[in-house]
Design a protein around this motif. Sequence first.
Motif, mmCIF file in Angstrom:
data_model
loop_
_atom_site.group_PDB
_atom_site.id
_atom_site.type_symbol
_atom_site.label_atom_id
_atom_site.label_comp_id
_atom_site.label_asym_id
_atom_site.label_seq_id
_atom_site.Cartn_x
_atom_site.Cartn_y
_atom_site.Cartn_z
ATOM 1 N N GLU A 129 -10.140 8.163 -6.864
ATOM 2 C CA GLU A 129 -9.779 7.991 -5.453
ATOM 3 C C GLU A 129 -9.576 6.504 -5.135
ATOM 4 O OE1 GLU A 129 -11.359 10.186 -1.668
ATOM 5 O OE2 GLU A 129 -12.515 8.361 -1.921
ATOM 6 N N ARG A 130 -10.437 5.673 -5.723
ATOM 7 C CA ARG A 130 -10.317 4.232 -5.490
ATOM 8 C C ARG A 130 -8.978 3.713 -6.036
ATOM 9 N NH1 ARG A 130 -15.163 0.685 -7.795
ATOM 10 N NH2 ARG A 130 -16.293 1.115 -5.865
ATOM 11 N N ARG A 131 -8.547 4.232 -7.190
ATOM 12 C CA ARG A 131 -7.245 3.834 -7.754
ATOM 13 C C ARG A 131 -6.102 4.258 -6.832
ATOM 14 N NH1 ARG A 131 -8.965 5.236 -14.030
ATOM 15 N NH2 ARG A 131 -9.885 3.178 -14.368
ATOM 16 N N ALA A 132 -6.183 5.493 -6.345
ATOM 17 C CA ALA A 132 -5.125 5.981 -5.452
ATOM 18 C C ALA A 132 -5.101 5.145 -4.166
ATOM 19 C CB ALA A 132 -5.352 7.458 -5.139
ATOM 20 N N GLN A 133 -6.279 4.773 -3.687
ATOM 21 C CA GLN A 133 -6.350 3.964 -2.460
ATOM 22 C C GLN A 133 -5.773 2.573 -2.672
ATOM 23 O OE1 GLN A 133 -10.424 4.369 -1.401
ATOM 24 N NE2 GLN A 133 -9.993 5.833 0.242
ATOM 25 N N ALA A 134 -5.984 2.017 -3.860
ATOM 26 C CA ALA A 134 -5.438 0.683 -4.142
ATOM 27 C C ALA A 134 -3.914 0.725 -4.051
ATOM 28 C CB ALA A 134 -5.889 0.213 -5.525
ATOM 29 N N VAL A 135 -3.333 1.798 -4.569
ATOM 30 C CA VAL A 135 -1.875 1.955 -4.499
ATOM 31 C C VAL A 135 -1.439 2.144 -3.048
ATOM 32 C CG1 VAL A 135 0.051 3.462 -5.147
ATOM 33 C CG2 VAL A 135 -1.707 2.867 -6.840
ATOM 34 N N LYS A 136 -2.186 2.967 -2.322
ATOM 35 C CA LYS A 136 -1.850 3.231 -0.909
ATOM 36 C C LYS A 136 -1.877 1.929 -0.103
ATOM 37 C CE LYS A 136 -3.146 6.310 2.891
ATOM 38 N NZ LYS A 136 -3.907 5.882 4.038
ATOM 39 N N ARG A 137 -2.936 1.138 -0.319
ATOM 40 C CA ARG A 137 -3.049 -0.102 0.445
ATOM 41 C C ARG A 137 -1.899 -1.062 0.134
ATOM 42 N NH1 ARG A 137 -8.712 0.244 -0.233
ATOM 43 N NH2 ARG A 137 -8.533 -1.011 -2.103
ATOM 44 N N TYR A 138 -1.501 -1.102 -1.136
ATOM 45 C CA TYR A 138 -0.398 -1.991 -1.507
ATOM 46 C C TYR A 138 0.884 -1.538 -0.813
ATOM 47 C CZ TYR A 138 2.706 -4.927 -4.177
ATOM 48 O OH TYR A 138 3.651 -5.861 -4.525
ATOM 49 N N LEU A 139 1.140 -0.239 -0.821
ATOM 50 C CA LEU A 139 2.359 0.276 -0.195
ATOM 51 C C LEU A 139 2.340 0.008 1.311
ATOM 52 C CD1 LEU A 139 2.738 3.685 -2.093
ATOM 53 C CD2 LEU A 139 4.058 1.577 -2.459
ATOM 54 N N GLU A 140 1.186 0.162 1.917
ATOM 55 C CA GLU A 140 1.073 -0.102 3.358
ATOM 56 C C GLU A 140 1.354 -1.573 3.651
ATOM 57 O OE1 GLU A 140 -2.246 3.361 4.221
ATOM 58 O OE2 GLU A 140 -2.661 1.327 4.895
ATOM 59 N N ALA A 141 0.832 -2.448 2.777
ATOM 60 C CA ALA A 141 1.071 -3.883 2.969
ATOM 61 C C ALA A 141 2.557 -4.196 2.819
ATOM 62 C CB ALA A 141 0.250 -4.682 1.959
ATOM 63 N N ASP A 142 3.260 -3.341 2.087
ATOM 64 C CA ASP A 142 4.701 -3.512 1.890
ATOM 65 C C ASP A 142 5.514 -2.867 3.013
ATOM 66 O OD1 ASP A 142 5.333 -5.098 -0.230
ATOM 67 O OD2 ASP A 142 6.141 -3.491 -1.486
ATOM 68 N N GLY A 143 4.848 -2.388 4.032
ATOM 69 C CA GLY A 143 5.563 -1.875 5.193
ATOM 70 C C GLY A 143 5.685 -0.367 5.270
ATOM 71 N N VAL A 144 5.080 0.334 4.331
ATOM 72 C CA VAL A 144 5.123 1.796 4.370
ATOM 73 C C VAL A 144 4.102 2.287 5.399
ATOM 74 C CG1 VAL A 144 4.909 3.928 3.019
ATOM 75 C CG2 VAL A 144 5.735 1.814 1.932
ATOM 76 N N SER A 145 4.470 3.290 6.171
ATOM 77 C CA SER A 145 3.557 3.829 7.177
ATOM 78 C C SER A 145 2.451 4.640 6.502
ATOM 79 C CB SER A 145 4.345 4.728 8.138
ATOM 80 O OG SER A 145 3.477 5.640 8.765
ATOM 81 N N ALA A 146 1.226 4.485 7.006
ATOM 82 C CA ALA A 146 0.098 5.234 6.436
ATOM 83 C C ALA A 146 0.369 6.735 6.477
ATOM 84 C CB ALA A 146 -1.186 4.903 7.205
ATOM 85 N N ALA A 147 1.111 7.182 7.477
ATOM 86 C CA ALA A 147 1.375 8.612 7.621
ATOM 87 C C ALA A 147 2.260 9.155 6.490
ATOM 88 C CB ALA A 147 2.032 8.878 8.965
#
Lengths: 173, 426
Positions: A123-141
Amino acid sequence: MNTRTLALAAFAALALALGGCSSMKKSDGTEAPVSDATGAGAGAGGVGAGGGRWSGGALDDPSSPLSKRVLFFEYDSAELRADSMDVLRAHGSYLAGNRGTNVTVEGHCDERGSREYNLALGERRAQAVKRYLEADGVSAAQISIISYGEERPADPGHDESAWAQNRRAVLVY
Amino acid sequence: MKRLLLLIALWGWHLTAAAGLTIEITEGAQGALPIAVVPFGGTSPEDVAGIIANDLKRSGRFRPLPVADMLVKPHQASEVDYRDWRALKQESLVVGQVNGGPGNYQVRVELLDVFRGQGLGSWQFNAASQRDLRATAHHIADLVYEALTGERGAFATRIAYITGLRSADGKERVAVQVADSDGASPQTIFSSTEPVLSISWSPDGRRLAYVSFENRKPAIFVQDVYSGQRQKVADFPGINGAPAWSPDGRELAVTLSKDGNPDIFVLDVASGSVRPVTRHPAIDTEPAWSPDGRSIIFTSDRGGQPQIYKVSAAGGEPQRITFEGKYNAKASYSRDGRYIAMVTRDGGDFRIGVLDTSSKAFRTVSDGPLDESPSFAPNGSMIIYAARAQGRGVLYAVSADGRTRHRLTLDVGDVREPVWSPFSNR
């Protein structure tokens, strides 16, 4: 700011410094050139990274970095590796430019250690990817995550080469 | 005993029989007590004496005399000439007989002290079926074990575990199974093509909690092993994992990541309400209750690597309790609370470690490269764990002193995550 965020920022900076033509380790262990994908992700029918015109959707272009969906990790680590950055930025700009597209990030681990700890590590690995994508402008939704821990190995072997394939995050569109 | 028989009669009426586990003793013990368990008289569809002898042998505390070495085969104390058994250097003798037939077997058994030439105990049981006869044999082994060691036996118990069978397309079908402590009479409780893991026995031995991905995400289920009745008890966003029954059977300690990262919570099973126990940005998981129900031990990497911590069940500041090695995880208590078994990294290998909570001594009791999921027998005499051997997932049970070990192997496929049941009622 905790150490994890710092590490993430450091990796992001490193990736930027490497610029648009770093090389990327493929899953078979060979090196393959990966070009800057920031332009390739914008909209369907874009120009593929290989230079030829691709008439299908950008996600289906086999020469685009978007065709790479698997990011690998070190043992007991959820830090994004430098060799993941080009692929991540390609997906980030594609998703930022395609708000109607959603992605699921799966986190996986190798079989060593206990299963529930690995479920948490995945889960921590998946979250690291999610956070990077969000920082790149992807919406959390647009991003959902799920960890399979060590329950879904990509390689059913029991040695270091199998484990390296299994410590991964997978982007599923 | 009546209750035990009733439970056994109810057992399995809805369940499917599963492929069996094969048992093999891989390390025998020096200094085990010599005992002769003479084949029982009468007619029985089960080798009751053989089951008793095998139970005693697996414990590592006894060395049963091979039947071929017996010069005479008495079935009751009045037929015994103790000189026969002194000559064979036996210390104890078990004789008995099975009378009656299907629907109504009577089992009579006597335990004799060879040196003193006197009886230590005699018992009688009724059994309705072949299955009852096996259960009765395990129960007799418990009585013999207790009479000669002073500790309660744990042969009339069960083990739950996960099996995995990979098909040609690479997909794995997993199952939750329950078998007798000797691997006999396995039953499938639940099966799925999605991951299933982390089984926990309720303290009354009637229910199992486990994690199933059947709805494409991890959720915690509770299932009655007798009726098969099944209930989803936790399905929050994120991880719903690592269920562990409280000693009073009302609550489950669980891992939930609903608030962003995995923390320990306590779930009231009847109401479904949860309360937090830990709150930390690190991974907190794999909770296990102390036998008095006052505290919970768990795995956390808050110090940088996974180690075992202890916290009050009401919450509060956790204290680290493992200091040896860089990776300690999946801890659980022995029933008397003195020992904690865990997975420990030893160089590049993952092994089973045991911490003595009073002396703080830590020792490793397994020697494999990928050992995991230790679980104490309810009498603390043995630890069952999962390992890899010859490319297969297998189970080992090792005596708490590390001297005796036996392996349980599936005919086909992998077996993992063994959990020893509590004592059955008697």
